[in-house]
Write a protein that holds these residues in place. Sequence first.
Motif: not given
Length: 181
Positions: A78-83, A154-160, A162-170
């Motif tokens: 969660g502390a990391l950026g998208d890359k 590069g075809k990950l869903g926009p929420y994937e 975030a889910e990997f970082a523990g954010d399941y809100s979307a």
Amino acid sequence: MLRHAERWVLRALEFSLVALLAGMVVMVFGNVVLRYLFNSGIDVSEELSRYFFVWLTFIGAVVVMRENGHLGVDSLVGALGDKGRRLCMVASDAIVFICCLMLLEGTWKQQAINESAVAPVTGISMAYVYGVLYFAGAGIALITLGRLFRALTGKLGPYELAEFAGDYSASPSHNLKGHLE
């Protein structure tokens, strides 16, 4: 079409989990009642409830993998950026895939021993009991390969991520309304 088939497969797996759990509850509760009231029990139900638990665990692992619900170190990710998240996802998925291959290989090597071993009460081959490892290994490997492919192309869903970082809100898989539809 593929999404529709995936949804039906997941529902069938969830139904099988409910059926296995209900069977376990009935068998264990029935044995408790029989032992308490009549000082007897049904040996088959003890054995089958253990085997149902094994199947419940491994089928559940596949369902939870599909819903990205397994444990992870999301405080670090969660502390990391998208890359950074994408890199960690690719690395962890590669490790999970290798572990699935090892599980499948080990199950294959153990198959001959399991075929000759029989359960003491029911007499069924232990290959049926531990055969669920083929399903779990292949199921988790396919889910992991799909996510690995989406991450690398590069075809990950926009929420994937975030889910990997523990954010399941979307997340559509954790959205109760979307899950019930």
